[in-house]
Design a protein around this motif. Structure first.
Motif, short mmCIF file in Angstrom:
data_model
loop_
_atom_site.label_atom_id
_atom_site.label_comp_id
_atom_site.label_asym_id
_atom_site.label_seq_id
_atom_site.Cartn_x
_atom_site.Cartn_y
_atom_site.Cartn_z
N THR A 168 0.84 -1.20 0.00
CA THR A 168 0.00 0.00 0.00
C THR A 168 0.88 1.25 0.00
O THR A 168 0.49 2.29 -0.50
CB THR A 168 -0.90 0.04 1.25
OG1 THR A 168 -0.09 -0.18 2.40
CG2 THR A 168 -2.00 -0.99 1.18
N ILE A 169 2.07 1.15 0.57
CA ILE A 169 2.98 2.29 0.62
C ILE A 169 3.94 2.21 -0.56
O ILE A 169 4.58 1.17 -0.78
CB ILE A 169 3.80 2.30 1.94
CG1 ILE A 169 2.88 2.24 3.17
CG2 ILE A 169 4.73 3.50 1.99
CD1 ILE A 169 2.08 3.49 3.43
N GLN A 170 4.03 3.27 -1.33
CA GLN A 170 4.88 3.27 -2.52
C GLN A 170 5.94 4.37 -2.42
O GLN A 170 5.75 5.36 -1.71
CB GLN A 170 4.03 3.54 -3.78
CG GLN A 170 2.88 2.56 -3.97
CD GLN A 170 2.06 2.88 -5.22
OE1 GLN A 170 2.52 3.56 -6.13
NE2 GLN A 170 0.84 2.36 -5.27
N SER A 171 7.00 4.19 -3.19
CA SER A 171 8.03 5.23 -3.25
C SER A 171 7.60 6.26 -4.29
O SER A 171 6.95 5.93 -5.28
CB SER A 171 9.35 4.58 -3.63
OG SER A 171 10.15 5.53 -4.29
N GLU B 110 10.64 10.44 0.25
CA GLU B 110 9.22 10.72 -0.04
C GLU B 110 8.50 9.43 -0.41
O GLU B 110 8.89 8.74 -1.36
CB GLU B 110 9.12 11.71 -1.21
CG GLU B 110 9.55 13.10 -0.85
CD GLU B 110 9.65 14.01 -2.06
OE1 GLU B 110 9.30 15.19 -1.92
OE2 GLU B 110 10.06 13.53 -3.13
N MET B 111 7.49 9.13 0.37
CA MET B 111 6.68 7.93 0.14
C MET B 111 5.23 8.39 -0.05
O MET B 111 4.90 9.55 0.17
CB MET B 111 6.75 6.99 1.35
CG MET B 111 8.12 6.73 1.92
SD MET B 111 9.15 5.75 0.84
CE MET B 111 8.47 4.13 1.07
N LEU B 112 4.38 7.46 -0.42
CA LEU B 112 2.96 7.81 -0.53
C LEU B 112 2.10 6.57 -0.30
O LEU B 112 2.58 5.44 -0.46
CB LEU B 112 2.67 8.40 -1.91
CG LEU B 112 3.03 7.53 -3.12
CD1 LEU B 112 1.79 6.88 -3.71
CD2 LEU B 112 3.70 8.40 -4.18
N GLY C 185 5.58 11.10 -14.28
CA GLY C 185 5.16 12.49 -14.34
C GLY C 185 3.89 12.77 -13.56
O GLY C 185 3.38 13.88 -13.54
N ARG C 186 3.38 11.73 -12.84
CA ARG C 186 2.11 11.95 -12.13
C ARG C 186 2.30 12.44 -10.69
O ARG C 186 1.32 12.71 -10.01
CB ARG C 186 1.28 10.65 -12.11
CG ARG C 186 0.33 10.55 -13.28
CD ARG C 186 -0.92 9.74 -12.97
NE ARG C 186 -0.69 8.34 -12.62
CZ ARG C 186 -1.67 7.47 -12.40
NH1 ARG C 186 -2.92 7.85 -12.51
NH2 ARG C 186 -1.40 6.22 -12.08
N TYR C 187 3.56 12.47 -10.22
CA TYR C 187 3.76 12.83 -8.81
C TYR C 187 3.21 14.23 -8.54
O TYR C 187 2.57 14.47 -7.53
CB TYR C 187 5.24 12.76 -8.44
CG TYR C 187 5.47 12.83 -6.95
CD1 TYR C 187 4.90 11.89 -6.09
CD2 TYR C 187 6.24 13.85 -6.38
CE1 TYR C 187 5.09 11.95 -4.72
CE2 TYR C 187 6.43 13.92 -5.01
CZ TYR C 187 5.86 12.97 -4.19
OH TYR C 187 6.04 13.03 -2.82
N ASP C 188 3.45 15.12 -9.46
CA ASP C 188 2.93 16.49 -9.29
C ASP C 188 1.49 16.60 -9.77
O ASP C 188 0.66 17.25 -9.15
CB ASP C 188 3.81 17.48 -10.05
CG ASP C 188 5.19 17.56 -9.42
OD1 ASP C 188 5.28 17.41 -8.18
OD2 ASP C 188 6.18 17.72 -10.16
N ASP C 189 1.19 15.89 -10.87
CA ASP C 189 -0.16 16.00 -11.45
C ASP C 189 -1.26 15.53 -10.50
O ASP C 189 -2.37 16.03 -10.54
CB ASP C 189 -0.27 15.14 -12.72
CG ASP C 189 0.57 15.71 -13.85
OD1 ASP C 189 1.14 16.80 -13.64
OD2 ASP C 189 0.68 15.06 -14.92
N ILE D 140 3.87 10.91 2.42
CA ILE D 140 4.45 10.59 3.73
C ILE D 140 5.97 10.65 3.59
O ILE D 140 6.50 10.36 2.52
CB ILE D 140 4.09 9.14 4.13
CG1 ILE D 140 2.61 8.82 3.87
CG2 ILE D 140 4.46 8.82 5.57
CD1 ILE D 140 2.31 7.34 3.73
N LYS D 141 6.68 10.96 4.69
CA LYS D 141 8.15 10.87 4.66
C LYS D 141 8.60 9.80 5.64
O LYS D 141 8.07 9.71 6.75
CB LYS D 141 8.76 12.21 5.04
CG LYS D 141 8.78 13.16 3.87
CD LYS D 141 9.86 14.20 3.99
CE LYS D 141 9.91 15.01 2.71
NZ LYS D 141 10.17 16.41 2.96
#
Ligand code: 5CA
Length: 444
Positions: free
Chosen positions: A73-76, A103-105, A84-88, A96-97
């Motif tokens: 569930t947690i991704q880098s 930087e994780m999410l 290119g979707r990190y900002d989009d 999350i950090k």
């Protein structure tokens, strides 16, 4: 299972915070408990229903040759930066950090992660198609979580991803999921209509939402009523047959509001066939070609020696949302009667003995029947409380257990009072009851 020992925290009245019937019922019969905004715990009754839905979804995915995997569930953030979707993706992504300040999410969807898994192992067109799916919790920091588990922040989703050598093969994969979705929703006793839809943050140019009609739904739909008469009956997992199936549905105008074109609607649909209403999106499929495979460099060797990026699609089903969607479709709010489809009911049968003080005979009889039914794998619960029969029946009508055996004055001799929720009771022998229930199990 005795109800006195089970964790089913039933409320006397409808909770005032719930605006739609599925949210009300799920809180009322203790299927879920909110833990914070848009985040819920699933209690035994709700969890059982969701697990049964999940299993049907899984079986129908396996039937089209999709293979189940489990991703974290947690991704880098790395792969999201590659695509290119990190900002989009914006604020819906929970970022999350970790302790190393990386930087994780929490994954809102998994196109990037699955493409990374694919590219590390599959190098040749000979290994295609690959259809991979997972059933997993996802998190989207929705601006306006509402209606309980219908639009929440943490939700349970089946998501599948297809990888193909070219557009023709990729559309074949798309159509396999199209069929699989029609079959899945039919097994859940839902009429879900595929509607041409917008692709949003997932991307691509071909997409269908599968929508069930409900006044409380969040999707506005414009459709030709005749689409409701169609079915997937007779379709095989074969190219032409699947193409025919999709064309059969696409011949009728049927879109969500982002795709709505008034002029086209009025030209293509006669007045008496027009239906403008609301619905719940229970599934969504997308075809997006090389939108992710190109930036992530997921390419395979072709037959002629060249290399090309694989063509991809993704296919979601809101497994947790389906619990609410089935309630919206089946719950009679006025009479407080819920009847779960047999295939996903929290229990298949409730045994309701009338229990008098100082007389355990009806409870003993109920327990004996329970043990007998265990051999046939019938999922049964006994109401061993000392409430009167009519309140037990009312309670189980609300919980939605589809069948009841009532052990009261009318269950005498060899026969038992057997009742399908919402119908008149009949006196039947235990063997006759087992026959009915086994037949329903086989049908599912
Ligand atoms: N990766 C794509 C595959 S389809 C995707 O994520 N699509 S989606 O955004 O349309 O989500 C798929 C399904 O998940 C939706 O059809 C819906 O049934 C369910 N879903 C989406 N957001 C939520 C939410 N906030 N709460 C509950 N269910 C949701």
């Amino acid at each position: 299972m005795y109800i006195s020992k089970s964790f089913i925290p039933i409320l006397k009245n409808n909770p005032s915070e719930a605006k739609i019937k599925s949210h009300q019922l799920m809180l009322r019969v203790g299927m879920i408990k909110q833990s914070s905004t848009g985040i819920y715990s699933w209690l035994p009754l709700g969890f059982k229903v969701m697990k049964k839905i999940e299993q049907i979804v899984r079986e129908e995915q396996n039937k089209i040759g999709a293979q189940e995997i489990l991703m974290p569930t947690i991704q880098s953030s790395e792969i999201w930066k590659e695509s290119g979707r990190y900002d989009d993706y914006g604020d819906e992504m929970l970022r999350i950090k970790d302790r190393q300040d990386r930087e994780m999410l929490y994954g809102p969807t998994n196109e990037e992660l699955v493409t990374d898994i694919f590219r590390s192992s599959i190098k040749s067109y000979k290994s295609l198609p690959q259809l991979l799916y997972h059933i997993q919790w996802k998190f989207r920091d929705e601006v306006r979580p509402r209606f309980g588990i219908m639009r929440c922040r943490e939700f349970y989703m089946k998501d599948a991803y297809s990888f193909d050598v070219n557009d023709t093969e990729a559309l074949f994969s798309y159509n396999k999921f199209f069929l699989s979705y029609l079959k899945t929703f039919k097994r859940l006793e839902l009429t879900a209509i595929p509607m041409a839809a917008d692709t949003g943050p997932i991307g691509g140019n071909l997409s269908h939402e599968f929508i069930i009609l409900a006044e409380t739904g969040e999707s506005k739909i414009f459709t030709d009523k005749r689409i409701f008469d169609l079915s997937s009956e007779g379709s095989d997992i074969e190219k032409n047959s699947l193409e025919k199936l999709r064309k059969k549905y696409e011949q009728f105008y049927s879109v969500t509001d982002e795709k709505f074109n008034k002029e086209k609607f009025e030209k293509e649909v006669t007045k008496e066939n027009r239906l403008i209403t609301k619905g719940i999106e229970v599934g969504h499929i997308f075809y997006f070609g090389d939108k992710y495979s190109k930036p992530l460099n997921a390419a395979v060797d072709l037959a002629g020696g060249k290399k090309d990026f694989v063509k991809m699609g993704s296919y979601g089903i809101g497994v947790s949302r389906l619990v609410g969607a089935i309630i919206e479709a089946k719950y009679n709010e006025k009479d407080e009667i819920m009847k779960w489809p047999f295939s996903v009911a929290p229990y298949e049968l409730a045994i309701l003995p009338m229990i008098n003080k100082n007389d355990n005979s009806t409870l003993e009889k109920a327990t004996k029947i329970f043990k007998h039914l265990e051999k046939y794998d019938i999922d049964t619960i006994i109401d061993d409380t000392d409430e009167n029969l009519s309140s037990k029946i009312k309670k189980f009508n609300l919980i939605g257990v589809p069948y009841q055996i009532i052990i009261g004055k009318k269950s005498e001799g060899d026969t038992l009072e057997f009742k399908e929720v919402g119908k008149e009771p009949k006196n039947l022998t235990i063997d006759q009851i087992i026959k009915i229930l086994i037949k329903l199990k086989i049908k599912n």
